[in-house]
Design an enzyme around this catalytic site. Structure first.
Site, PDB file in Angstrom:
ATOM      1  N   ASP A   1       0.863  -1.178   0.000  1.00 11.73           N
ATOM      2  CA  ASP A   1       0.000   0.000   0.000  1.00 11.73           C
ATOM      3  C   ASP A   1       0.906   1.236   0.000  1.00 11.73           C
ATOM      4  O   ASP A   1       2.107   1.138   0.259  1.00 11.73           O
ATOM      5  CB  ASP A   1      -0.884  -0.032   1.254  1.00 11.73           C
ATOM      6  CG  ASP A   1      -1.787   1.175   1.367  1.00 11.73           C
ATOM      7  OD1 ASP A   1      -2.297   1.634   0.333  1.00 11.73           O
ATOM      8  OD2 ASP A   1      -1.960   1.672   2.494  1.00 11.73           O
ATOM      9  N   LYS A   2       0.349   2.401  -0.303  1.00 17.25           N
ATOM     10  CA  LYS A   2       1.155   3.622  -0.286  1.00 17.25           C
ATOM     11  C   LYS A   2       0.904   4.435   0.980  1.00 17.25           C
ATOM     12  O   LYS A   2       1.795   4.616   1.806  1.00 17.25           O
ATOM     13  CB  LYS A   2       0.849   4.500  -1.513  1.00 17.25           C
ATOM     14  CG  LYS A   2       1.727   5.761  -1.573  1.00 17.25           C
ATOM     15  CD  LYS A   2       1.293   6.691  -2.667  1.00 17.25           C
ATOM     16  CE  LYS A   2       0.038   7.450  -2.310  1.00 17.25           C
ATOM     17  NZ  LYS A   2       0.226   8.425  -1.206  1.00 17.25           N
TER      18      LYS A   2
ATOM     19  N   PHE B   1     -19.524   8.217   2.827  1.00 10.37           N
ATOM     20  CA  PHE B   1     -18.412   7.830   1.959  1.00 10.37           C
ATOM     21  C   PHE B   1     -18.223   6.316   2.030  1.00 10.37           C
ATOM     22  O   PHE B   1     -18.380   5.711   3.077  1.00 10.37           O
ATOM     23  CB  PHE B   1     -17.123   8.518   2.422  1.00 10.37           C
ATOM     24  CG  PHE B   1     -15.884   8.033   1.693  1.00 10.37           C
ATOM     25  CD1 PHE B   1     -15.470   8.662   0.535  1.00 10.37           C
ATOM     26  CD2 PHE B   1     -15.166   6.943   2.163  1.00 10.37           C
ATOM     27  CE1 PHE B   1     -14.340   8.212  -0.138  1.00 10.37           C
ATOM     28  CE2 PHE B   1     -14.033   6.485   1.497  1.00 10.37           C
ATOM     29  CZ  PHE B   1     -13.627   7.133   0.343  1.00 10.37           C
TER      30      PHE B   1
ATOM     31  N   GLY C   1      -5.013   3.486  -3.726  1.00  9.46           N
ATOM     32  CA  GLY C   1      -6.255   4.106  -4.167  1.00  9.46           C
ATOM     33  C   GLY C   1      -6.080   5.552  -4.593  1.00  9.46           C
ATOM     34  O   GLY C   1      -7.043   6.207  -4.998  1.00  9.46           O
TER      35      GLY C   1
ATOM     36  N   ARG D   1      -5.714   3.985  -8.062  1.00 10.13           N
ATOM     37  CA  ARG D   1      -7.180   4.003  -7.990  1.00 10.13           C
ATOM     38  C   ARG D   1      -7.761   2.591  -7.885  1.00 10.13           C
ATOM     39  O   ARG D   1      -8.782   2.284  -8.493  1.00 10.13           O
ATOM     40  CB  ARG D   1      -7.775   4.697  -9.222  1.00 10.13           C
ATOM     41  CG  ARG D   1      -7.415   6.163  -9.377  1.00 10.13           C
ATOM     42  CD  ARG D   1      -8.037   7.010  -8.288  1.00 10.13           C
ATOM     43  NE  ARG D   1      -8.121   8.415  -8.641  1.00 10.13           N
ATOM     44  CZ  ARG D   1      -8.358   9.370  -7.778  1.00 10.13           C
ATOM     45  NH1 ARG D   1      -8.516   9.065  -6.497  1.00 10.13           N
ATOM     46  NH2 ARG D   1      -8.444  10.624  -8.160  1.00 10.13           N
TER      47      ARG D   1
ATOM     48  N   ASP E   1      -1.332  -0.958   6.099  1.00 13.94           N
ATOM     49  CA  ASP E   1      -1.583  -0.446   7.455  1.00 13.94           C
ATOM     50  C   ASP E   1      -3.047  -0.212   7.744  1.00 13.94           C
ATOM     51  O   ASP E   1      -3.390   0.137   8.874  1.00 13.94           O
ATOM     52  CB  ASP E   1      -0.829   0.875   7.662  1.00 13.94           C
ATOM     53  CG  ASP E   1      -1.487   2.028   6.927  1.00 13.94           C
ATOM     54  OD1 ASP E   1      -1.860   1.846   5.746  1.00 13.94           O
ATOM     55  OD2 ASP E   1      -1.639   3.108   7.520  1.00 13.94           O
TER      56      ASP E   1
ATOM     57  N   ASN F   1      -8.429  -1.357   4.424  1.00 10.46           N
ATOM     58  CA  ASN F   1      -8.540  -1.636   2.986  1.00 10.46           C
ATOM     59  C   ASN F   1      -7.409  -2.527   2.482  1.00 10.46           C
ATOM     60  O   ASN F   1      -7.417  -2.937   1.319  1.00 10.46           O
ATOM     61  CB  ASN F   1      -8.573  -0.324   2.191  1.00 10.46           C
ATOM     62  CG  ASN F   1      -7.320   0.500   2.387  1.00 10.46           C
ATOM     63  OD1 ASN F   1      -6.654   0.408   3.418  1.00 10.46           O
ATOM     64  ND2 ASN F   1      -6.987   1.314   1.418  1.00 10.46           N
TER      65      ASN F   1
END
Length: 1024
Positions: free
Chosen positions: A392-393, A537, A675, A787, A813, A816
């Site tokens: 993940d970023k 959201f 994302g 995305r 972390d 998601n």
């Protein structure tokens, strides 16, 4: 409920408050929990049944039964039963201890006290006696006894605060809010006792973030969602008291529903060991067959000479039957090629490796007091074989500490610093921030460097005011005012907290909220907005909206979300502003900033009233509620007017660039799955050296259709290889493995990178294109997927697992990232800003991304090396030990006579040779940790599985066979014709056995010693 396979399956739950008689008709579970498996009577049979389900234990039990047959057993039963009982006892004691602690924990929880409203009075009851439909009272710092619907609380507007650490690991407080109609009940016992509302809701499930139900009371319907529920395991905080209605109890609670078993992961060495054990068993049968046939031939050709004084038993009919019995006798004698101690030793070694990870102070993150943790003990050696890392970023490569950096309002950008002459300048520690002294409620920690935005706010620029008004209204943040003017925001995400804080400093201060209102201080004046609806959201919508009525009576919808989503919903009159804002967004993303677009829409009173009625019916629907609400949200979030965009900064974590560089040198491929916007991800890629200007080409796959994506993939591959790709479906499921192997073998000249967005990835993962996509991605040094949804992250990991047959690691972390963490061979969770859900789902947890290189290059490589050496020498010493019996069979008439003393056979693996190989398996180091990190290519043998494979196992067999030949025939040759001075034999059978056994222990111990110190570790028979 309906009957399904003799079990009641609950389709929906119906509960009437304060009506036990009605609720008991449905036979809902009590609040008693039981996580222990055994009791005094059932422990022994159940535990033994579970242990003998393991193939190894069942195999040794079978051998023990064979040894009880006197006609075929030349070994006493204790040679097998002693190690078997030892292993079973150790495992049983461990299981009993674990279960006893579970039993004590169950008792402690079941006997906690809870206040239950019975007959209009509060009575103390044990948790186990609480029933569905009871109204219970909770007090501050108490655990929630069951899953309850919040009815009322001591806080205004029915608010209560809970800590959900036991559910999701997150320590920040969550806000829950009762329905207005029930919050009016307060603490009035008579009103609470008369409350007879009926709740119809979903059946028990394990979804922590979702609850769907409806309250029917006084001829009205009220929608219920997760924000009105207090779940078992939560702790009430900062709330004096609250009352709730029990909906789910005991095993039906979401906490217990989530306590099921996770998917069991096994290492490649585990799978290889299973194969090798089958091979060894086949080898054992072959040796037994040879010796059995030898016995039949010997009895037929030679044995009849001995029957005069050694006659056969009456039941012995022929030489063939003698050979049959001899076969089973040798199966018993030779079974030590796979001793039961192997499995115990492997688990001990893995446990030791796990402790080394937990104790490593160089992976301790002092800032948050977080140490590395091996949450499983079965995967350590696979840490030394990783080929692909999926990361993940946000929060993994970056800090996930958001700072409002820049913005675009009505086509103008703000955020850059300028000198007195109006020239743009770099922001440094010496740069003076904007003075917010005009705002007494400003956050002193907030820094901004563009005075023009403050001036525009002071001058009352309508667009600027509307921009910050949106930020102060469109969120789910809760405000806590500890003292006058000292605001503290509880935000569910760092992004939201940063945006609300920015609005606060620029004069639009979010002060408080109730179920119906939001209070904002606008440039020093308090303004109360009526909150009409919140459009939540989620990962599909990628936007959030609120509908409010201002003091003048105007109804307005405020929305914020991803640019790709909101730009599609703008009014046509915004086209020119959209292009300008889009350029600003690209500029922001190019600097690595996270962006959101802001927009609004004025709503007509008549239209909104009609929409609100439909929204009420959808929110109280018992079926397809989410789909109906989604359609209504989609309808009203149209024809929006663009306000601008925000840009928040999320800096790289310390050491990320060096870690990625070292892992890349170790031939580990790193794919980033995020994302975020493409531009943001690309900028981060450059920041951490995953992307460089020296690369031959960076391919961007952004097609919107299947054909566009396929063409872009094939064009990119042609440029990389120089070979045209044939049209049509070039791949099939049958030949995909061979084709993918050719990708590995195909030489690609130069460094390439691949960037693909979520729309294109959805097409690329389709059945007829995923192999082409994987071929292209495998040839690239860097892959960045932008995305992407949580499901797509898991799909990408599964694709590589399935077709590349490579060992994968996923690191993240947040919640998601859980799906990809569970999908990968190894999941690593980072204890970050997004709570602990990733950590709870992971196999290993660390405090920062930079510790990953030490986890893999040091601990992973050592674990793999040690396990491979251990297995090699363990199998070697047992082949050397066992095959002596095979050679002896040719000199004892194939009579299944053993060479060694029976106690030596029993204790060989438990006592005589256990410690050397065990010590090597736990402590061995070929190079120290500094060299492991400095020379990263040392990691490659694990990726190529060079240190223990079928070839190495064959060498191990040859080594063992050769050693056994030397150990048997050298003493045999020395003792065979040797005589003493008096003419008698120099040695008897026992002396020969002791000599062979002593030589065996010395030889295998010295072999292990030479392997540990790197002396002739693979030269068979050097000592012999």
């Amino acid at each position: 409920m309906k009957l399904c396979r003799d079990k009641l399956v609950e389709e929906e739950r119906r509960v009437i408050a304060n009506n036990r008689e009605y609720n008991e008709k449905f036979q809902y579970a009590s609040n008693r929990i039981k996580t222990s498996k055994y009791n005094m009577i059932t422990f022994l049979p159940i535990n033994l049944f579970e242990q003998f389900q393991r193939v190894a234990n069942a195999y040794f039990l079978f051998l023990l039964l064979l040894q009880l047959i006197p006609h075929i057993s030349s070994l006493s039963w204790f040679t097998t039963i002693v190690p078997l009982v030892l292993v079973l006892t150790i495992t049983a004691v461990k299981d009993a201890t674990d279960d006893f602690f579970r039993y004590k924990s169950d008792n402690q929880v079941n006997n906690r006290q809870s206040q239950v409203l019975i007959d209009g009075k509060l009575q103390n009851e044990k948790w186990m006696n609480v029933r569905v439909g009871d109204v219970i009272k909770l007090e501050n710092n108490q655990f929630v006894a069951a899953d309850i619907l919040l009815l009322s609380s001591s806080e205004p507007h029915g608010l209560s605060y809970v800590e959900t650490a036991e559910l999701d690991g997150e320590t920040n407080l969550k806000v829950r809010q009762a329905l207005t109609i029930t919050s009016e009940l307060g603490a009035d016992m008579s009103q609470l006792a008369e409350f007879d509302g009926e709740i119809i809701c979903e059946p028990p499930n394990n979804k922590l973030d979702r609850f769907t139900g409806t309250l029917f009371w006084k001829d009205k319907k009220y929608p219920l969602d997760n924000e009105k529920m207090l779940l078992r395991g939560c702790v009430l905080r900062n709330t004096e008291w609250c009352f709730g209605l029990v909906i789910f109890a005991g095993p039906d609670t979401k906490l217990m529903q989530n306590s099921g078993h996770t998917k069991f992961k096994r290492t490649s060495i585990d799978r290889l060991m299973n194969t090798l054990v089958l091979w060894i068993f086949g080898f054992l049968v072959c040796m037994g067959t040879i010796l059995g046939i030898g016995n039949s031939i010997w009895e037929n050709e030679v044995g009849f000479h001995f029957r005069i004084y050694l006659p056969w038993d009456q039941w012995m009919k022929s030489a063939i039957f003698s050979g049959f019995l001899s076969f089973w006798s040798y199966i018993i004698i030779l079974n030590t090629v796979v001793p039961i101690s192997l499995y115990v030793s492997v688990e001990v070694i893995r446990l030791g490796h796990s402790y080394f990870i937990n104790w490593d102070r160089k992976m301790f993150f002092a800032q948050k007091n977080i140490s590395a943790e091996a949450r499983t003990t079965t995967l350590n050696e696979e840490l030394g074989q990783i080929e692909y890392i999926f990361s993940d970023k946000t929060g993994t490569l970056t800090q996930n500490i958001m700072i409002f950096n820049k913005c675009s309002i009505d086509g103008k950008t703000y955020g850059d610093a300028y000198d007195e002459l109006g020239h743009k300048m770099e922001i440094s520690e010496k740069t003076s921030p904007v003075d917010f002294s005009f705002n007494t409620l400003a956050d002193n920690k907030f820094k901004f460097y563009d005075n023009s935005l403050v001036e525009a706010t002071k001058l009352g620029d309508p667009s600027v005011h509307e921009f910050f008004r949106l930020l102060s209204l469109c969120h789910t943040v809760m405000s806590e005012e500890k003292s006058e003017g000292e605001l503290f925001y509880q935000a569910q995400s760092p992004d939201e907290g940063a945006l609300v804080t920015a609005a606060r400093n620029f004069g639009f201060v979010f002060r408080s909220r109730t179920p119906e209102t939001i209070t904002v201080n606008e440039m020093g004046k308090p303004v109360i907005y009526r909150l009409l609806a919140i459009l939540d959201f989620n990962n599909v919508r990628k936007r959030m909206s609120v509908i409010v009525r201002n003091p003048e009576g105007q109804i307005r919808l405020y929305s914020k979300g991803a640019d790709t989503i909101l730009f599609e919903r703008l009014h046509p009159s915004n086209e020119e502003l959209m292009y300008v804002t889009s350029d600003h967004l690209s500029e922001f993303a190019g600097e690595g900033l996270r962006t959101l677009v802001l927009a609004y829409r004025d709503l007509d009173e008549a239209y909104f009233n009609k929409w609100q009625k439909m929204h009420y019916h959808a929110s109280t629907a018992l079926e397809n509620r989410d789909e109906q609400l989604s359609a209504l949200y989609e309808e009203i979030e149209q024809d929006l007017m663009l306000l601008g965009a925000t840009a928040v900064e999320d800096k790289l974590q310390e050491g990320v660039s060096d870690t990625i560089a070292n892992l890349t040198l170790a031939n580990v491929k790193i794919w980033v799955l995020t994302g975020d916007k493409q531009e943001t991800a690309v900028n981060i890629g450059y920041s951490c050296n995953m992307l460089t200007d020296d690369m031959n080409e960076i391919f961007i796959i952004s097609g919107r259709t299947v054909l566009e994506v396929r063409d872009q993939i094939r064009t990119a591959r042609e440029q990389m290889t120089g070979n045209p790709v044939c049209n049509g479906h070039a791949f099939s499921e049958k030949n995909v493995t061979s084709q993918l192997k050719s990708v590995v073998e195909e030489t690609v000249m130069g460094d390439f990178a691949l960037i693909i967005n979520g729309h294109s990835l959805a097409h690329a993962l389709e059945a007829d294109m995923k192999q082409e996509f994987l071929e292209l991605a495998s040839m690239c040094r860097t892959v960045i997927c932008c995305r992407v949804t949580p499901l797509q992250k898991a799909q990408v990991v599964e694709l590589v697992k399935m077709y590349k047959k490579a060992v994968t690691l996923a690191i993240g972390d947040g919640a998601n990232d859980v799906s990809m963490i569970k999908t990968a061979h190894i999941g690593v969770g980072i204890s970050g800003q997004e709570g602990m859900q990733a950590v709870l789902a992971s196999d290993y947890s660390i405090g920062q991304f930079r510790y990953l290189q030490r986890l893999l290059l040091v601990h992973g490589r050592w674990s793999y090396l040690r396990m491979c050496k251990f297995l090699y020498y363990f199998f070697y010493k047992n082949f050397a030990f066992t095959l002596v019996h095979f050679w002896f069979g040719f000199f004892c008439g194939f009579s299944a006579q053993t060479v060694y003393d029976q106690w030596f056979i029993t204790l060989y693996n438990i006592v005589y040779t256990s410690l050397p190989v065990l010590a090597m398996g736990i402590f061995d180091q070929d190079v120290n940790e500094q060299k492991s990190l400095e020379y990263t290519r040392l990691y490659e043998p694990g990726q190529l599985n060079l240190l223990f494979n079928k070839r190495e196992f064959f060498i191990c067999i040859v080594h063992g066979v050769y050693t056994s030949i030397v150990l048997f025939f050298v003493p045999y040759g020395a003792f065979c014709d040797a005589t003493r001075d008096d003419g008698q034999h120099f040695s008897d059978y026992q002396s020969f056995a002791v000599t062979v056994a002593t030589s065996l222990v010395i030889v295998v111990s010295v072999q292990t010693l030479t392997a540990t110190f790197g002396i002739a570790s693979h030269i068979p028979g050097l000592i012999c």
